[in-house]
Motif scaffolding. Structure first.
Motif, PDB file in Angstrom:
ATOM      1  N   GLU A  39      64.861   6.162 -33.284  1.00 20.00           N
ATOM      2  CA  GLU A  39      65.103   7.534 -32.589  1.00 20.00           C
ATOM      3  C   GLU A  39      64.269   8.548 -33.586  1.00 20.00           C
ATOM      4  N   ALA A  40      64.445   8.542 -35.013  1.00 20.26           N
ATOM      5  CA  ALA A  40      64.159   9.509 -35.786  1.00 20.26           C
ATOM      6  C   ALA A  40      62.579   9.331 -35.762  1.00 20.26           C
ATOM      7  N   LEU A  41      62.015   8.162 -36.088  1.00 20.42           N
ATOM      8  CA  LEU A  41      60.769   7.772 -36.084  1.00 20.42           C
ATOM      9  C   LEU A  41      59.844   8.362 -34.787  1.00 20.42           C
ATOM     10  N   LEU A  42      60.477   8.081 -33.701  1.00 24.22           N
ATOM     11  CA  LEU A  42      59.670   8.318 -32.387  1.00 24.22           C
ATOM     12  C   LEU A  42      59.777   9.989 -32.193  1.00 24.22           C
ATOM     13  N   GLN A  43      60.712  10.739 -32.655  1.00 25.80           N
ATOM     14  CA  GLN A  43      60.691  11.990 -32.570  1.00 25.80           C
ATOM     15  C   GLN A  43      59.772  12.658 -33.576  1.00 25.80           C
ATOM     16  N   ALA A  44      59.586  11.949 -34.753  1.00 21.84           N
ATOM     17  CA  ALA A  44      58.698  12.610 -35.521  1.00 21.84           C
ATOM     18  C   ALA A  44      57.192  12.412 -35.100  1.00 21.84           C
ATOM     19  N   LYS A  45      56.943  11.120 -34.646  1.00 20.04           N
ATOM     20  CA  LYS A  45      55.604  10.884 -33.986  1.00 20.04           C
ATOM     21  C   LYS A  45      55.323  11.318 -32.510  1.00 20.04           C
ATOM     22  N   ASN A  46      56.607  11.911 -31.852  1.00 20.00           N
ATOM     23  CA  ASN A  46      56.519  12.602 -30.523  1.00 20.00           C
ATOM     24  C   ASN A  46      55.795  11.381 -29.685  1.00 20.00           C
ATOM     25  N   LEU A  47      56.514  10.214 -29.778  1.00 22.27           N
ATOM     26  CA  LEU A  47      55.964   9.053 -28.971  1.00 22.27           C
ATOM     27  C   LEU A  47      57.083   8.814 -27.781  1.00 22.27           C
ATOM     28  N   SER A  48      56.576   7.990 -26.679  1.00 16.36           N
ATOM     29  CA  SER A  48      57.573   7.738 -25.664  1.00 16.36           C
ATOM     30  C   SER A  48      56.881   6.723 -24.952  1.00 16.36           C
ATOM     31  N   THR A  49      57.661   5.986 -24.135  1.00 15.67           N
ATOM     32  CA  THR A  49      57.117   4.992 -22.853  1.00 15.67           C
ATOM     33  C   THR A  49      57.520   5.847 -21.811  1.00 15.67           C
ATOM     34  N   THR A  50      56.424   5.814 -20.826  1.00 18.04           N
ATOM     35  CA  THR A  50      56.460   6.557 -19.507  1.00 18.04           C
ATOM     36  C   THR A  50      56.395   5.521 -18.408  1.00 18.04           C
ATOM     37  N   TYR A  51      56.992   5.419 -17.454  1.00 20.42           N
ATOM     38  CA  TYR A  51      56.613   4.659 -16.158  1.00 20.42           C
ATOM     39  C   TYR A  51      56.569   5.660 -15.035  1.00 20.42           C
ATOM     40  N   GLU A  52      55.263   5.637 -14.364  1.00 16.69           N
ATOM     41  CA  GLU A  52      54.895   6.695 -13.316  1.00 16.69           C
ATOM     42  C   GLU A  52      56.032   6.454 -12.237  1.00 16.69           C
ATOM     43  N   LEU A  53      56.750   7.586 -12.159  1.00 13.24           N
ATOM     44  CA  LEU A  53      57.555   7.452 -10.750  1.00 13.24           C
ATOM     45  C   LEU A  53      56.806   7.608  -9.611  1.00 13.24           C
ATOM     46  N   LEU A  54      57.271   6.764  -8.410  1.00 16.52           N
ATOM     47  CA  LEU A  54      56.500   6.899  -7.120  1.00 16.52           C
ATOM     48  C   LEU A  54      57.053   8.185  -6.393  1.00 16.52           C
ATOM     49  N   ASP A  55      55.957   8.849  -5.876  1.00 16.82           N
ATOM     50  CA  ASP A  55      56.167   9.800  -5.051  1.00 16.82           C
ATOM     51  C   ASP A  55      56.927   9.436  -3.863  1.00 16.82           C
ATOM     52  N   ILE A  56      58.181   9.680  -3.633  1.00 17.73           N
ATOM     53  CA  ILE A  56      58.994   9.493  -2.328  1.00 17.73           C
ATOM     54  C   ILE A  56      58.085  10.005  -0.923  1.00 17.73           C
ATOM     55  N   GLN A  57      57.926  11.033  -0.780  1.00 13.40           N
ATOM     56  CA  GLN A  57      57.101  11.599   0.074  1.00 13.40           C
ATOM     57  C   GLN A  57      56.017  10.896   0.605  1.00 13.40           C
ATOM     58  N   SER A  58      54.942  10.612  -0.735  1.00 14.72           N
ATOM     59  CA  SER A  58      53.962   9.918  -0.436  1.00 14.72           C
ATOM     60  C   SER A  58      54.103   8.619   0.096  1.00 14.72           C
ATOM     61  N   GLN A  59      55.028   8.181  -0.256  1.00 12.77           N
ATOM     62  CA  GLN A  59      55.316   6.853   0.162  1.00 12.77           C
ATOM     63  C   GLN A  59      56.110   6.623   1.649  1.00 12.77           C
ATOM     64  N   SER A  60      56.278   7.926   2.106  1.00  9.10           N
ATOM     65  CA  SER A  60      57.191   7.713   3.371  1.00  9.10           C
ATOM     66  C   SER A  60      56.552   7.306   4.654  1.00  9.10           C
ATOM     67  N   GLY A  61      55.186   7.453   4.496  1.00  7.68           N
ATOM     68  CA  GLY A  61      54.336   6.920   5.699  1.00  7.68           C
ATOM     69  C   GLY A  61      54.579   5.736   5.948  1.00  7.68           C
ATOM     70  N   ASN A  62      54.641   4.743   4.961  1.00  5.26           N
ATOM     71  CA  ASN A  62      54.964   3.317   5.393  1.00  5.26           C
ATOM     72  C   ASN A  62      56.501   2.985   5.369  1.00  5.26           C
ATOM     73  N   LYS A  63      57.315   3.768   4.529  1.00  5.90           N
ATOM     74  CA  LYS A  63      58.531   3.400   4.147  1.00  5.90           C
ATOM     75  C   LYS A  63      59.753   4.081   5.140  1.00  5.90           C
ATOM     76  N   GLY A  64      59.066   5.260   5.708  1.00  5.15           N
ATOM     77  CA  GLY A  64      60.035   6.004   6.474  1.00  5.15           C
ATOM     78  C   GLY A  64      61.118   6.679   5.662  1.00  5.15           C
ATOM     79  N   LEU A  65      60.788   7.179   4.259  1.00  6.44           N
ATOM     80  CA  LEU A  65      61.956   7.552   3.445  1.00  6.44           C
ATOM     81  C   LEU A  65      61.366   9.238   3.380  1.00  6.44           C
ATOM     82  N   PRO A  66      62.354   9.989   4.085  1.00  8.28           N
ATOM     83  CA  PRO A  66      62.404  11.352   3.751  1.00  8.28           C
ATOM     84  C   PRO A  66      62.587  11.909   2.471  1.00  8.28           C
TER      85      PRO A  66
END
Length: 370
Positions: free
Chosen positions: A295-322
């Motif tokens: 944790e301390a090393l990651l904070q010092a280096k300001n590094l992280s793992t990011t998974y892009e969250l899907l935009d629910i609204q952009s997917q709603s055309g096919n999925k019907g998710l308001p």
């Protein structure tokens, strides 16, 4: 030595085979309080070389991008340890199972909803052990079942019948007495691959000799025996914090998936899996870092793992998710909750109360532009 090992010319990843963002070392850093992976008998002889390695970027070992590259690295490390006179050698493979299984998936870090069973893990461990042992010995290796009832434990040995060399694969604490006998019968070389107890030599913070090996003289005897093994190679994955925005306790970072690579004589390499195929060598250390130190090393280096969250609204055309708000989650049924979690790229496993909490947290932490 009764015989020698063939030092393989390993076909391993090069620095150009993956997008390494930062090769910089954490100069002069000695992390206090963490355990050395090596047994006590080997520490004194290895530390000078480890210190030299930390100052020499030419000995940095690239993170393997496939299980085959990992096995080749392990084989070279086994040969090096054996050449230095170590006949009892430990190896820990990062098994190519679940999200890491299949071509091109070894660098994947996002956990699957339904992980594989222990038999699948054993088969993967047996395959990795067989390949590494074959490359280190320069001869075909046969893996058979280690006779211990229904437990998935393997025994590897040269197909040509060469005596004195063996590998115990995926062992559990109950077979430790038989492993002791095996090492006495095979004095030239014994490999212990992916032992199922969390060995303190590998830095396992939850290692508990009380539950696995008893107390008093039984514990002491087990510790003394395990200390005769020298680790040649280890690749493990540690999840630090959370990949969801704002959930991690690490300031300026969302959390990270870290892979810790240990190679005999070269210390620990700390890699951050940053997503989208980006891998960062954060630092090299003599000792295995603990969770809090990561944790301390990651904070010092300001590094992280990011998974892009899907935009629910952009997917709603096919999925019907308001679009939904956290307050809407309480009135949703399990099917609906799982649909939204799937759209967000999150795990759908768990009881209704668990997945509702997961969705609520995700919606609360969506970026403002979502």
């Amino acid at each position: 030595m009764a015989s020698s090992l063939v030092r393989p010319v390993a076909s391993v990843a090069t620095w150009n085979s993956v997008n390494f963002v930062d090769r910089g070392l954490l100069e002069g850093r000695r992390v206090p309080g963490s355990r050395l992976l090596l047994g006590a008998s080997a520490q004194k002889s290895r530390l000078p070389r480890l210190a030299a390695a930390a100052q020499d970027s030419s000995v940095q070992i690239p993170l393997p991008t496939t299980a085959e590259e990992m096995n080749a690295q392990a084989a070279a490390a086994i040969a090096e340890a054996y050449a230095d006179g170590h006949s009892r050698v430990e190896v820990e493979f990062l098994l190519p199972v679940n999200q890491r299984s299949g071509p091109g998936n070894f660098l994947a870090t996002e956990a699957m909803d339904y992980p594989c069973n222990i038999t699948t893990e054993f088969m993967a461990a047996a395959k990795c052990s067989k390949e590494a042992m074959e490359q280190a010995l320069g001869t075909p290796v046969k893996v058979s079942k280690f006779d211990n009832g229904g437990d998935p434990i393997g025994l590897g040995y040269p197909e040509d019948g060469t005596k004195g060399k063996a590998a115990i694969i995926f062992p559990i604490a109950e077979v430790l007495p038989r492993i002791r006998s095996l090492t006495e019968e095979n004095e030239d070389l014994v490999l212990m691959c992916n032992a199922q107890w969390l060995a303190a030599k590998r830095g396992g913070s939850s290692y508990n000799l009380f539950s696995d090996f008893g107390i008093g003289p039984w514990k002491r005897r087990a510790e003394e025996f395990l200390d005769t093994f020298t680790c040649a190679y280890s690749l493990e994955e540690v999840r630090v914090g959370s990949i969801l925005p704002k959930e991690s306790m690490i300031e300026s970072a969302f959390g990270a998936v870290v892979r810790l690579l240990y190679v005999y004589g070269l210390g620990w390499h700390v890699y951050v899996m940053q997503g989208s195929g980006v891998v960062t060598l954060m630092c090299m250390l003599e000792e295995r870092p603990s969770y809090s130190e990561l944790e301390a090393l990651l904070q010092a280096k300001n590094l992280s793992t990011t998974y892009e969250l899907l935009d629910i609204q952009s997917q709603s055309g096919n999925k019907g998710l308001p679009m939904k708000t956290p307050a809407d989650v309480d009135g949703m049924d399990k099917t609906e909750v799982r649909s939204y979690l799937s759209a967000l790229g999150l795990s759908t496993a768990g009881k209704l109360v668990t997945i509702k909490s997961r969705l609520r947290d995700a919606l609360e932490n969506l970026p403002e532009d979502k």
